[in-house]
Motif scaffolding. Sequence first.
Motif, PDB file in Angstrom:
ATOM      1  N   VAL A 240       0.822  -1.206   0.000  1.00 13.85           N
ATOM      2  CA  VAL A 240       0.000   0.000   0.000  1.00 13.85           C
ATOM      3  C   VAL A 240       0.860   1.261   0.000  1.00 13.85           C
ATOM      4  O   VAL A 240       0.597   2.203  -0.753  1.00 13.85           O
ATOM      5  N   LEU A 241       1.880   1.282   0.825  1.00 11.67           N
ATOM      6  CA  LEU A 241       2.655   2.509   1.026  1.00 11.67           C
ATOM      7  C   LEU A 241       3.812   2.681   0.046  1.00 11.67           C
ATOM      8  O   LEU A 241       4.217   3.815  -0.233  1.00 11.67           O
ATOM      9  N   LEU A 242       4.335   1.566  -0.484  1.00 10.16           N
ATOM     10  CA  LEU A 242       5.503   1.654  -1.360  1.00 10.16           C
ATOM     11  C   LEU A 242       5.242   1.148  -2.776  1.00 10.16           C
ATOM     12  O   LEU A 242       5.732   1.711  -3.726  1.00 10.16           O
TER      13      LEU A 242
ATOM     14  N   ALA B  73       6.750  -4.744  -2.051  1.00  7.76           N
ATOM     15  CA  ALA B  73       6.060  -5.790  -1.284  1.00  7.76           C
ATOM     16  C   ALA B  73       6.667  -7.160  -1.582  1.00  7.76           C
ATOM     17  O   ALA B  73       6.867  -7.970  -0.670  1.00  7.76           O
ATOM     18  N   PHE B  74       6.981  -7.410  -2.859  1.00  2.37           N
ATOM     19  CA  PHE B  74       7.644  -8.669  -3.211  1.00  2.37           C
ATOM     20  C   PHE B  74       9.034  -8.747  -2.586  1.00  2.37           C
ATOM     21  O   PHE B  74       9.433  -9.790  -2.074  1.00  2.37           O
ATOM     22  N   CYS B  75       9.768  -7.642  -2.615  1.00  8.57           N
ATOM     23  CA  CYS B  75      11.110  -7.619  -2.001  1.00  8.57           C
ATOM     24  C   CYS B  75      11.039  -7.927  -0.516  1.00  8.57           C
ATOM     25  O   CYS B  75      11.809  -8.751  -0.004  1.00  8.57           O
ATOM     26  N   VAL B  76      10.128  -7.272   0.188  1.00 11.36           N
ATOM     27  CA  VAL B  76       9.969  -7.504   1.624  1.00 11.36           C
ATOM     28  C   VAL B  76       9.663  -8.973   1.881  1.00 11.36           C
ATOM     29  O   VAL B  76      10.252  -9.601   2.770  1.00 11.36           O
ATOM     30  N   THR B  77       8.780  -9.538   1.107  1.00 15.25           N
ATOM     31  CA  THR B  77       8.352 -10.923   1.312  1.00 15.25           C
ATOM     32  C   THR B  77       9.468 -11.914   1.024  1.00 15.25           C
ATOM     33  O   THR B  77       9.748 -12.803   1.843  1.00 15.25           O
ATOM     34  N   VAL B  78      10.109 -11.789  -0.122  1.00 17.79           N
ATOM     35  CA  VAL B  78      11.171 -12.737  -0.491  1.00 17.79           C
ATOM     36  C   VAL B  78      12.354 -12.617   0.464  1.00 17.79           C
ATOM     37  O   VAL B  78      12.915 -13.633   0.904  1.00 17.79           O
ATOM     38  N   LEU B  79      12.717 -11.400   0.823  1.00 11.45           N
ATOM     39  CA  LEU B  79      13.821 -11.209   1.770  1.00 11.45           C
ATOM     40  C   LEU B  79      13.469 -11.768   3.146  1.00 11.45           C
ATOM     41  O   LEU B  79      14.291 -12.421   3.798  1.00 11.45           O
ATOM     42  N   ARG B  80      12.242 -11.538   3.593  1.00 12.63           N
ATOM     43  CA  ARG B  80      11.809 -12.060   4.893  1.00 12.63           C
ATOM     44  C   ARG B  80      11.860 -13.580   4.933  1.00 12.63           C
ATOM     45  O   ARG B  80      12.384 -14.187   5.868  1.00 12.63           O
ATOM     46  N   VAL B  81      11.342 -14.221   3.902  1.00 17.70           N
ATOM     47  CA  VAL B  81      11.338 -15.685   3.854  1.00 17.70           C
ATOM     48  C   VAL B  81      12.767 -16.215   3.780  1.00 17.70           C
ATOM     49  O   VAL B  81      13.119 -17.193   4.452  1.00 17.70           O
ATOM     50  N   THR B  82      13.606 -15.564   3.008  1.00 16.64           N
ATOM     51  CA  THR B  82      15.004 -15.994   2.875  1.00 16.64           C
ATOM     52  C   THR B  82      15.763 -15.822   4.195  1.00 16.64           C
ATOM     53  O   THR B  82      16.511 -16.713   4.613  1.00 16.64           O
ATOM     54  N   LEU B  83      15.569 -14.683   4.851  1.00 18.78           N
ATOM     55  CA  LEU B  83      16.224 -14.456   6.144  1.00 18.78           C
ATOM     56  C   LEU B  83      15.763 -15.475   7.184  1.00 18.78           C
ATOM     57  O   LEU B  83      16.570 -15.975   7.980  1.00 18.78           O
TER      58      LEU B  83
END
Length: 169
Positions: free
Chosen positions: A48-50, A55-65
């Motif tokens: 929503v904000l970015l 949103a895809f970056c946040v998700t893929v990075l979160r899952v990878t981390l």
Amino acid sequence: MNKTRRIVLTGLFTACAFAVNMAESALPMPLPGAKIGLANAVALCALVLLGTKEAFCVTVLRVTLAWLASGNLFSFVCSICGAVPAVAVMALLYKKFGAEFSLPWISVAGAWTFNAGQVAVVSYIVGDARIAFYILPLFVAGTAAGWASGLLSRSVCRRIGGDKIENFH
């Protein structure tokens, strides 16, 4: 919004999503594979904000981390196969039908998609289609968790987004 601010906010959202993900994984859950999904609320806020890419970056990075922190490859495969389609569905609903769907409903659709992706990959890995029946209790749990995450996302977006989110339902 300039590029530097967008990168910094994407990093902050990723850090928040990772922290929430790790905290949730320490909580006992009534169903195997079920989570509250608050990390997905962070991804929805990023959407929503970015924007979709962030949103895809946040998700893929979160899952990878989370995978790097846990070392659990099975969990990584289940998470990535649920999370990426979930963000795609949420992005589609928000971008194309945002006036018709509230953030809680968009979040519920994301939760259902996440659950469907997880069940599909587990069914494939195990080689037993009967695992698909597990989708029913996950959808019930996903509805409640998705709604709660959507309400949280809406509240955070209103607080952070200010006038950008004035007509949000």
